[in-house]
Design a protein around this motif. Structure first.
Motif, short mmCIF file in Angstrom:
data_model
loop_
_atom_site.label_atom_id
_atom_site.label_comp_id
_atom_site.label_asym_id
_atom_site.label_seq_id
_atom_site.Cartn_x
_atom_site.Cartn_y
_atom_site.Cartn_z
N LEU A 1 0.82 -1.21 0.00
CA LEU A 1 0.00 0.00 0.00
C LEU A 1 0.86 1.26 0.00
CD1 LEU A 1 -2.88 -0.96 2.47
CD2 LEU A 1 -3.03 -0.72 -0.01
N LEU A 2 1.96 1.24 0.74
CA LEU A 2 2.86 2.39 0.77
C LEU A 2 3.55 2.60 -0.58
CD1 LEU A 2 4.50 1.96 4.29
CD2 LEU A 2 2.96 3.80 3.58
N VAL A 3 3.88 1.51 -1.24
CA VAL A 3 4.58 1.61 -2.53
C VAL A 3 3.64 2.03 -3.65
CG1 VAL A 3 5.85 0.30 -4.27
CG2 VAL A 3 6.35 -0.06 -1.84
N PHE A 4 2.44 1.47 -3.64
CA PHE A 4 1.51 1.70 -4.75
C PHE A 4 0.34 2.60 -4.35
CE2 PHE A 4 3.42 -2.52 -5.47
CZ PHE A 4 4.05 -2.28 -6.68
N ALA B 1 -2.94 9.28 2.78
CA ALA B 1 -3.05 7.83 2.93
C ALA B 1 -1.80 7.25 3.60
CB ALA B 1 -3.28 7.17 1.58
N ARG B 2 -0.62 7.70 3.17
CA ARG B 2 0.63 7.15 3.73
C ARG B 2 0.76 7.48 5.22
NH1 ARG B 2 3.10 8.55 -1.62
NH2 ARG B 2 3.53 6.54 -2.62
N ILE B 3 0.38 8.70 5.59
CA ILE B 3 0.46 9.08 7.01
C ILE B 3 -0.47 8.21 7.85
CG2 ILE B 3 -0.04 10.93 8.66
CD1 ILE B 3 0.79 12.91 6.45
N LEU B 4 -1.68 7.99 7.36
CA LEU B 4 -2.64 7.17 8.09
C LEU B 4 -2.22 5.71 8.13
CD1 LEU B 4 -5.94 8.76 6.74
CD2 LEU B 4 -4.91 9.11 8.99
N ILE B 5 -1.58 5.22 7.08
CA ILE B 5 -1.09 3.84 7.04
C ILE B 5 -0.04 3.62 8.13
CG2 ILE B 5 0.32 2.22 5.69
CD1 ILE B 5 -1.17 3.21 3.20
N VAL B 6 0.85 4.58 8.32
CA VAL B 6 1.88 4.47 9.36
C VAL B 6 1.23 4.34 10.74
CG1 VAL B 6 3.75 5.69 10.53
CG2 VAL B 6 3.64 5.69 8.04
N GLY B 7 0.20 5.13 11.00
CA GLY B 7 -0.48 5.04 12.28
C GLY B 7 -1.13 3.68 12.50
#
Length: 515
Positions: free
Chosen positions: A380-383, A402-408
């Protein structure tokens, strides 16, 4: 004459121990023995050095997924399939209605979801704690009384909230755009239906029907909605908007509620059929109120940014943030799937005061949660951009969100199902307080974040709040229950076992129980 009832009770307890053991054999591929529940604790491969492991030859491990219970595997499959179906449905909606109408839809849906979890009164979680315990001790009248009380209370509150909300929207129609006002009214009509399949799913899970509990909400609702969207796209001569989508949500929710009712009827235990209901409000309310607050606050934290963005008139930003949030929430799937079947085992272990077994179970659940989170987070982070582009070109601006929320969410996955530990061990009040504090902090934080950097600022605050809550829960669990964070405990005990010569490389890679 008393010997037969005693044997019946002992047989029931034996079957429960077998079920609990089957749901907890996740680390067996790291040691030579499996887990076995007894009156005191687990016999586990993660004992400290100096304690002899009693390996069970012929009961070797068969890989990670083979040691999950049947319910856990299917729960994960259904959650994953449901997430994929929801994701596709969101893409189709965004493509058909455009960014503005999609923002309206997500704004209304955020409010309806928040209100429906509030009307559930925590019953869908509390039923997992009370009903299995009552059934295990043959207190069927108490179980039936709790079910009757919860069902009536939830439906009364849901109808009351929907009625009051509809009166407010109808009284001040000029304050809302026509599309938003009509969508809100349809959403309020949907609210009691959502409450039915939320609370009903919890009841089916309490009866042991994991698959039939998850199917209506995770598969049936969005699947039926996707069919309606396809039919509308082909046969409607005009462009769809948020109002049309909300009508489809209403119909799909009605189908899901009906399917949930069928599942309850099929899973209904025979022991409850002839039992007169008995009520113990003084025992239920102290647990129900914190659980209600906890589940409501949990949804509030996930929807706060969307609601605030829509409230300040940034409807387009609300839609983009919602898409990024939905992508990040995919990382909750492993944690939720593991909790689905592990929650009753947590309750049983704590009731038997088996904290050693509880620590091991929590570590197993944490490893599954974190492994699944990493497996989902990396692609998800890559694509991120290609995934967002599927919703439409305008949504790619939400890649950073999206990337910030994925990290959380990845951090939350790494600490495991801490909320389940607190709820199933009688610490739901502390869990509610911790979550409420985090939610209170999150609201002004998101406001400041929106003023500072729009939707990106809201994403940063949301992630920081999630990390703060996870750390606070971990500290509380360690101080009050003596349970360490799952990954830390597992790594330390594996290392100690290896240093003590209790594990070797063959044990760590063994997958079939033989050399």
């Amino acid at each position: 004459m008393e010997e037969e009832p005693r044997r019946s009770v002992e047989e029931t307890m034996r079957l429960e121990r077998q079920h609990a053991t089957s749901t907890m054999s996740v680390f067996s591929d790291l040691a030579t023995d499996g887990f076995e529940l007894n009156g005191d604790s687990f016999k586990t491969g993660f004992e400290s050095p100096g304690q002899q492991l009693s390996a069970k030859k012929g009961a070797g491990s068969h890989g990670l997924t083979r040691h999950l219970s049947h319910a856990s595997v299917w729960a994960l499959f259904i959650y994953a399939a449901g997430a994929g179906l929801t994701f596709v449905t969101q893409i189709v909606i965004a493509r058909l209605v455009g960014v503005a109408s999609f923002g309206t839809y997500t704004y209304v849906f955020a409010w309806i979801t928040l209100l429906s979890y509030g009307s559930a009164l925590g019953f869908h979680v509390a039923v997992l704690r009370f009903v299995p315990a009552y059934e295990a001790t043959n207190q069927f009248p108490m179980a039936l009384g709790f079910i009757h009380f919860g069902a009536k209370a939830c439906m009364t509150v849901a109808i009351l909230i929907a009625s009051v909300g509809a009166l407010i929207v109808a009284e001040w129609p000029n304050l809302l755009e026509p599309e938003l006002a009509i969508s809100a009214l349809i959403g309020l009509a949907t609210l009691p239906l959502i409450t039915i399949y939320l609370t009903g799913a919890g009841l089916v899970r309490a009866f042991g029907g994991v698959i039939s509990a998850l199917l209506p909400e995770r598969i049936v609702r969005d699947g039926f909605m996707l069919v309606l969207l396809a039919l509308a796209a082909f046969f409607m001569p005009w462009r769809l908007d948020a109002t049309a989508v909300m009508w489809m949500l209403l119909v799909s929710s009605a189908v899901a509620a009906f399917m949930t009712g069928v599942a309850i009827w099929r899973q209904w235990p025979a022991g409850l059929s002839g039992a007169p209901p008995t009520y113990a409000f003084q025992d239920w309310w102290p647990s129900l109120l914190p659980i209600m607050i906890m589940t409501f606050v949990d949804v509030l934290m996930n929807r706060t940014a969307v609601v605030l963005l829509g409230k300040v008139g940034f409807i387009k930003g609300a839609g983009i943030f919602a898409v990024g949030s939905n992508i990040a929430l995919l990382l909750t799937l492993p944690r939720v799937a593991v909790s689905t079947s592990f929650a009753p085992a947590i309750s049983r272990l704590f009731a038997r005061k088996d904290l050693t077994g509880l620590q091991a179970l929590f570590a197993r659940a944490t490893i599954l949660s974190s492994a699944g989170g990493v497996a989902l987070a990396l692609p998800l982070l890559v694509f991120t951009e290609p995934v967002l582009h599927a919703f439409g070109g305008e949504f790619t601006s939400g890649a950073l969100i999206a990337r910030i929320l994925i990290v959380g969410q990845l951090f939350a996955a790494a600490v495991g199902p801490q909320q389940q530990i607190l709820t199933m061990t009688g610490h739901e009040r502390a869990a509610a307080i911790l979550m409420s504090v985090a939610a209170i902090i999150n609201v002004p934080g998101c406001i400041v974040g929106i003023v500072w950097h729009g939707a990106v600022g809201a994403a940063i605050v949301t992630t920081a709040t999630l990390v703060f809550l996870s750390v606070c829960q971990a500290v509380y669990i360690h101080v009050r229950l003596g349970i360490q964070p799952g990954l830390i405990w597992a790594i330390r005990h594996v290392r100690e076992a290896v240093l003590a010569g209790q594990l070797d490389s063959k044990d760590l890679i063994r997958t079939d129980g033989v050399d």
